[in-house]
Enzyme design. Structure first.
Site, PDB file in Angstrom:
ATOM      1  N   HIS B  62       0.845  -1.193   0.000  1.00  0.00           N
ATOM      2  CA  HIS B  62       0.000   0.000   0.000  1.00  0.00           C
ATOM      3  C   HIS B  62       0.881   1.244   0.000  1.00  0.00           C
ATOM      4  O   HIS B  62       2.102   1.153   0.101  1.00  0.00           O
ATOM      5  CB  HIS B  62      -0.981  -0.012   1.181  1.00  0.00           C
ATOM      6  CG  HIS B  62      -0.349   0.080   2.531  1.00  0.00           C
ATOM      7  ND1 HIS B  62       0.529  -0.871   3.017  1.00  0.00           N
ATOM      8  CD2 HIS B  62      -0.465   1.017   3.512  1.00  0.00           C
ATOM      9  CE1 HIS B  62       0.912  -0.524   4.238  1.00  0.00           C
ATOM     10  NE2 HIS B  62       0.337   0.616   4.572  1.00  0.00           N
ATOM     11  N   HIS B  64       1.446   3.855   1.996  1.00  0.00           N
ATOM     12  CA  HIS B  64       2.009   4.588   3.141  1.00  0.00           C
ATOM     13  C   HIS B  64       3.541   4.639   3.102  1.00  0.00           C
ATOM     14  O   HIS B  64       4.203   3.687   2.699  1.00  0.00           O
ATOM     15  CB  HIS B  64       1.520   3.970   4.455  1.00  0.00           C
ATOM     16  CG  HIS B  64       0.110   4.367   4.794  1.00  0.00           C
ATOM     17  ND1 HIS B  64      -0.699   3.636   5.636  1.00  0.00           N
ATOM     18  CD2 HIS B  64      -0.625   5.442   4.386  1.00  0.00           C
ATOM     19  CE1 HIS B  64      -1.871   4.242   5.732  1.00  0.00           C
ATOM     20  NE2 HIS B  64      -1.862   5.332   4.986  1.00  0.00           N
ATOM     21  N   ASP B  66       5.937   4.463   5.266  1.00  0.00           N
ATOM     22  CA  ASP B  66       6.806   3.496   5.954  1.00  0.00           C
ATOM     23  C   ASP B  66       6.909   2.179   5.178  1.00  0.00           C
ATOM     24  O   ASP B  66       7.623   1.265   5.590  1.00  0.00           O
ATOM     25  CB  ASP B  66       6.345   3.262   7.406  1.00  0.00           C
ATOM     26  CG  ASP B  66       4.897   2.801   7.518  1.00  0.00           C
ATOM     27  OD1 ASP B  66       4.062   3.221   6.690  1.00  0.00           O
ATOM     28  OD2 ASP B  66       4.586   2.027   8.440  1.00  0.00           O
ATOM     29  N   ASP B 211      -0.694  -3.934   5.882  1.00  0.00           N
ATOM     30  CA  ASP B 211      -1.401  -3.403   7.048  1.00  0.00           C
ATOM     31  C   ASP B 211      -2.873  -3.776   6.912  1.00  0.00           C
ATOM     32  O   ASP B 211      -3.461  -3.654   5.833  1.00  0.00           O
ATOM     33  CB  ASP B 211      -1.231  -1.885   7.127  1.00  0.00           C
ATOM     34  CG  ASP B 211       0.192  -1.502   7.510  1.00  0.00           C
ATOM     35  OD1 ASP B 211       1.049  -2.395   7.569  1.00  0.00           O
ATOM     36  OD2 ASP B 211       0.431  -0.304   7.741  1.00  0.00           O
TER      37      ASP B 211
END
EC number: 3.1.26.11
Lengths: 339, 339
Positions: B62, B64, B66, B211
């Site tokens: 995804h 994000h 991090d 996540d």
């Protein structure tokens, strides 16, 4: 004024050296400035007492990734840590576009204002209460600038004889004048700080170069400076073999310039990742130091990751790197959990 | 099939744990795949035997930061190292836009083709000679996918009795059939590998989650899988305190799912940066393990940065992390100088 090196490798990281990042701490306790932000700069900070919460401004010398790719992570981590103070980002316009794209494409918003300023604008100047910063164009294969940090508001010394001669007795007025403030006495007299104080010492001045194949571009900026931080990517022999197109400096080139400019302190950094730190390994980073010493008679320092050099008020430069672990560790508890 | 964790922290790095990155090595010697690429992934690789030269494909769960901010540095370093082989980047479209912006705004070009594939396209599938990969949509605050890696071409066992019964004598034909190749004999007979061989063992299957607050989304994908790698950002108590909006899983949630799915091996990762590794520090990462053990009776593993877990052909999962330093170091000489 403390210089902490967060990365001293050029181009790519090595096992012991990160790509470029340099912290300049000065002013209020723990207040600092960041010059360049290669990938992993936020990781290096975890091993220093520096916090992104007290960072005042970031200065980017040029667009190359080994000087910029750490920005998205550092900026978003500062937000996750709860930063709300505005942060200044002084950088070429493409770097600002890169940061904007990183945030927009990663579902990221910052909980503070990121204040952009174009480092390449004519007449660029930046200042806060502690430092004033100007930029000097360098010679690299993309536009690149050095940043000149000059201390602001060095402390004043009271001219006590003059105060007493003018009938101004010791008291709160003396303190105000020493802090540089003008004031009006009860009898209506106006006292100007400049009339009763003098600057006790020269303002400290540090020149931080970017990537550059022509150190002499910094001649004017280095006048009155105590420290030059400059890249020395390789020895002259390697530079000759590589050819001129990368537009980097050799250790000899920078050392010759520093000697001709009578610079008291020269700090070399941005070493090619080919250079090794381990004793006995080849080519060893000591080759750069040896070459520079042939040309430069001042105080020569090779930067190391996580080393801190302090420019004292008496204008000497001292290595104040704490012994590994002591005082430099910041508990992970200082990092707030991600949302 | 070796899983090497390059980062096990969620959101922000800690002094001991990097943000997310996971290497899956399988197939030809040193060939590997990368799942997610947080900032500093290329730095972690320097402490493993893995090289960006043998990386086949990158899969991003995804958008994000991090999980993505390490891409520009890893991709450009691969180019500086001299990579010319095409590299596949399987990612959501915004990640591709981020990479394009990073390259365009840093004066970077890659010396190899970066082959983009949209991980969120309906019916997504990717494969090479060693693995086939599918994606499973998860539940997070942005679109997120798990990747399912299934071994391709597991070795064949010859049905010797049948070969001899059909008058095919031991010789080169046997080797060809065992390698899965059909062939024509001198007398014109066609021999099909499938007729004279059988797959000796089940294909290995590993599910790598992104996540996700709903592990049960992986129920179908976990059928027949030997390993699930899943985030366990915090304990249930902390998850309850934080609230549901971050859309992460607790250790208890994942463990309950793994138990219900009868998964033989569960590897937890992506721990909140609040969790400490040092003995005695609080909150300690052991709290996540203890919570998971309450619910899961299979082989439970907490991932550690630079740990390697091997899924053997007999379907057992073993920790094969070499003792620190032994065999994992890659001399800096392996890194070419920057241009």
């Amino acid at each position: 004024m403390d210089l902490t090196f967060l990365g001293t490798s050029g181009g790519t990281p090595t096992k012991t050296r990160n790509v470029t990042g340099l912290a300049l701490a000065h002013g209020r306790p723990r207040q600092w400035y960041l010059i360049d932000c290669g990938e992993g700069t936020q990781h290096r900070l975890l091993h220093t007492p520096l916090s992104v919460m007290q960072l005042r401004a970031i200065f980017i010398t040029h667009v190359h990734g080994d000087h910029t790719f750490g920005l998205p992570g550092l900026l978003t981590s500062a937000s996750m840590l709860g930063r709300t103070e505005p942060l200044h980002l002084v950088a070429p316009r493409p770097v600002q576009a890169f940061v904007a794209a990183a945030l927009a494409n990663s579902d990221s918003t910052l909980g503070y204002d990121l204040v952009h300023q174009d480092s390449e604008a004519p007449g660029f100047q930046w200042q806060d209460d502690a430092v004033s910063v100007t930029a000097v164009p360098l010679s690299h294969r993309v536009p690149c600038h050095a940043f000149v940090f000059t201390e602001r508001n060095p402390e004043r010394r009271l001219c006590q004889a003059r105060l007493i001669a003018d009938g101004i007795e010791p008291g709160p007025a003396w303190g105000e004048l020493q802090r540089g403030r003008d004031l009006v006495l009860d009898d209506g007299r106006v006292l100007y700080s400049d009339d009763y104080t003098e600057i006790a010492r020269p303002a400290r001045k540090i020149v931080v170069g970017g990537d550059n194949d022509s150190p002499e571009r910094l001649a004017a900026a280095c006048t009155g400076a105590q420290v030059l931080v400059h890249e020395a990517t390789y020895t002259q022999a390697v530079a000759d073999r590589v050819g001129s197109w990368p537009q980097h400096s050799s250790a000899a080139q920078v050392a010759r310039f520093a000697q001709s400019a009578a610079l008291p302190n020269l700090v070399l950094t941005h070493f090619s990742s080919r250079y090794q730190d381990r004793p006995g390994a080849r080519p060893h980073i000591g080759e750069l130091e040896a070459e520079a010493r042939q040309w430069y008679r001042g105080n020569l320092v090779l930067a190391r990751d996580l080393a801190t050099f302090r420019l004292e008020k008496d204008l000497t430069l001292r290595d104040v790197t704490p012994p590994a672990g002591r005082g430099r560790t910041r508990p992970d508890a200082g990092i707030q959990p991600p949302p």
